[in-house]
Design a protein around this motif. Structure first.
Motif, mmCIF file in Angstrom:
data_model
loop_
_atom_site.group_PDB
_atom_site.id
_atom_site.type_symbol
_atom_site.label_atom_id
_atom_site.label_comp_id
_atom_site.label_asym_id
_atom_site.label_seq_id
_atom_site.Cartn_x
_atom_site.Cartn_y
_atom_site.Cartn_z
ATOM 1 N N GLU A 36 -11.795 61.588 -6.510
ATOM 2 C CA GLU A 36 -11.699 60.121 -6.553
ATOM 3 C C GLU A 36 -13.078 59.485 -6.469
ATOM 4 O O GLU A 36 -13.393 58.543 -7.205
ATOM 5 C CB GLU A 36 -10.831 59.628 -5.399
ATOM 6 N N ALA A 37 -13.922 60.007 -5.569
ATOM 7 C CA ALA A 37 -15.273 59.463 -5.413
ATOM 8 C C ALA A 37 -16.097 59.664 -6.683
ATOM 9 O O ALA A 37 -16.860 58.778 -7.081
ATOM 10 C CB ALA A 37 -15.971 60.139 -4.228
ATOM 11 N N PHE A 38 -15.932 60.820 -7.331
ATOM 12 C CA PHE A 38 -16.685 61.102 -8.565
ATOM 13 C C PHE A 38 -16.328 60.124 -9.665
ATOM 14 O O PHE A 38 -17.206 59.520 -10.299
ATOM 15 C CB PHE A 38 -16.419 62.540 -9.026
ATOM 16 N N TRP A 39 -15.029 59.946 -9.912
ATOM 17 C CA TRP A 39 -14.609 59.068 -11.008
ATOM 18 C C TRP A 39 -14.936 57.609 -10.724
ATOM 19 O O TRP A 39 -15.291 56.853 -11.642
ATOM 20 C CB TRP A 39 -13.118 59.245 -11.277
ATOM 21 N N SER A 40 -14.832 57.215 -9.477
ATOM 22 C CA SER A 40 -15.185 55.841 -9.124
ATOM 23 C C SER A 40 -16.684 55.606 -9.292
ATOM 24 O O SER A 40 -17.107 54.580 -9.835
ATOM 25 C CB SER A 40 -14.767 55.550 -7.679
ATOM 26 N N THR A 41 -17.497 56.566 -8.845
ATOM 27 C CA THR A 41 -18.945 56.455 -9.003
ATOM 28 C C THR A 41 -19.323 56.400 -10.470
ATOM 29 O O THR A 41 -20.133 55.558 -10.900
ATOM 30 C CB THR A 41 -19.651 57.657 -8.335
ATOM 31 N N LEU A 42 -18.734 57.308 -11.256
ATOM 32 C CA LEU A 42 -19.030 57.345 -12.691
ATOM 33 C C LEU A 42 -18.618 56.042 -13.369
ATOM 34 O O LEU A 42 -19.350 55.520 -14.233
ATOM 35 C CB LEU A 42 -18.298 58.528 -13.333
ATOM 36 N N SER A 43 -17.476 55.492 -12.979
ATOM 37 C CA SER A 43 -17.002 54.236 -13.585
ATOM 38 C C SER A 43 -17.991 53.100 -13.352
ATOM 39 O O SER A 43 -18.318 52.338 -14.277
ATOM 40 C CB SER A 43 -15.638 53.859 -13.009
ATOM 41 N N TRP A 44 -18.501 52.985 -12.108
ATOM 42 C CA TRP A 44 -19.440 51.915 -11.808
ATOM 43 C C TRP A 44 -20.774 52.116 -12.531
ATOM 44 O O TRP A 44 -21.414 51.147 -12.957
ATOM 45 C CB TRP A 44 -19.662 51.795 -10.306
ATOM 46 N N ILE A 45 -21.192 53.360 -12.672
ATOM 47 C CA ILE A 45 -22.437 53.622 -13.410
ATOM 48 C C ILE A 45 -22.275 53.230 -14.868
ATOM 49 O O ILE A 45 -23.165 52.592 -15.463
ATOM 50 C CB ILE A 45 -22.835 55.110 -13.280
ATOM 51 N N VAL A 46 -21.130 53.585 -15.467
ATOM 52 C CA VAL A 46 -20.883 53.231 -16.871
ATOM 53 C C VAL A 46 -20.840 51.718 -17.049
ATOM 54 O O VAL A 46 -21.437 51.160 -17.986
ATOM 55 C CB VAL A 46 -19.565 53.874 -17.356
ATOM 56 N N ILE A 47 -20.137 51.026 -16.155
ATOM 57 C CA ILE A 47 -20.070 49.560 -16.229
ATOM 58 C C ILE A 47 -21.462 48.956 -16.096
ATOM 59 O O ILE A 47 -21.830 48.011 -16.823
ATOM 60 C CB ILE A 47 -19.134 49.009 -15.134
#
Length: 309
Positions: A36-47
């Motif tokens: 969960e932490a990985f996908w959330s972190t990746l999502s914010w970086i992409v945004i």
């Protein structure tokens, strides 16, 4: 850059994102796992990257490079500062199920306080241009101090702020789940969790004293300073759970950040005589941080575990 419509639209996006995170995606208390932490972190970086590309498209390469440099500096400083949050949570024995909620409320308070600090800094620079030299000198000092200061065990419970707040707030002795306040005998009492939240907020304000002047050393556009700061902070909660077990392995990150602060401070001081382009600043900052991370992984501290704590 930064018309009233842009400011309103961006802040509306931030409020919606935080509301969804608190009220929808993380409404149920739970321990945040690595996936969960990985996908959330990746999502914010992409945004954050997409926003930077939008800056490039609408405002040109220079503004975009300034945004990416500011974002990189703030993100790197945030990673180093995550260690303090880890110490705070461990010191006060905060349940892992409550940590993500604590960080979310802490981040919401940080956004407000940093917005105030950025507007104040921008107003000072616009009215008194010589303030940039003070900011520059402070960053050089902060970098040198960070490089040579002896590392000490941080004990938030021994801080003057914690002792003052615990004496002057009407508090319960025990935690009450995720509640910051409870009613007892018709009176409102703060729980120890609220006091920890105050410690997190004060810690973030202290850390922002370094990071905000550093971004003003890259650009004087308040909108770029604000948005790069906000996007770096919004992904901080997820990054905490992703990196918490590995923070001790980044032994040279503090050294790299010291050189980054000294570089930005020196750039601010010599700006009237030596012009350093935004692209050169971005490449320099990225190079320093990359060297610090690679050095940390290549030469781990003796006895350091290769597995998450």
């Amino acid at each position: 850059m930064g018309t009233p419509l842009l400011w309103i639209g961006f802040n509306a996006f931030v409020l919606v994102a935080v509301a969804l995170d608190l009220g929808v995606f993380n409404r149920r208390l739970h321990k945040v796992g690595l996936r969960e932490a990985f996908w959330s972190t990746l999502s914010w970086i992409v945004i954050s990257m997409l926003f930077g590309l939008g800056v490039w498209y609408f405002s040109g390469q220079q503004r975009a490079v300034e945004y990416f440099t500011g974002y990189l500096i703030e993100k790197a400083l945030s990673v180093d500062n995550l260690f303090l949050f880890l110490v705070i949570f461990r010191t006060f024995a905060i349940d892992e199920r409550f940590q993500h909620r604590m960080l979310e409320w802490g981040i919401l308070g940080a956004l407000v306080m940093r917005g105030v600090m950025i507007f104040a800094g921008a107003a000072l620079i616009e009215r008194f241009s010589w303030v940039m030299y003070i900011f520059g000198a402070f960053l050089v000092y902060a970098g040198v101090h960070m490089l040579f200061a002896k590392k000490e065990n941080v004990r938030p419970a021994d801080s003057g702020f914690y002792r003052f707040a615990s004496k002057h707030l009407r508090m319960t002795r025990e935690y009450s789940g995720e509640n910051f306040f409870v009613r007892n005998g018709g009176k409102l009492f703060a729980t120890p969790l609220f006091l920890v939240l105050l410690v997190v907020e004060v810690t973030d304000i202290t850390l922002a004293i370094d990071s905000i002047p550093a971004i003003f050393g890259i650009t004087r556009d308040a909108f770029i300073v604000y948005t790069s700061n906000v996007f770096a902070i919004l992904g901080l909660r997820a990054m905490y759970f992703l990196l918490a077990g590995f923070l001790n392995r980044l032994r040279f990150l503090t050294v790299g950040l010291a050189f980054v602060l000294a570089f930005i401070g020196g750039k601010m001081i010599v700006e009237p005589w030596v012009h350093v382009t935004p692209l050169v600043s971005l490449l320099t900052v990225a190079g320093i941080l990359l060297a610090a991370i690679v050095g940390s992984l290549a030469f781990p501290e003796r006895g350091a575990s290769m597995k998450p704590a």
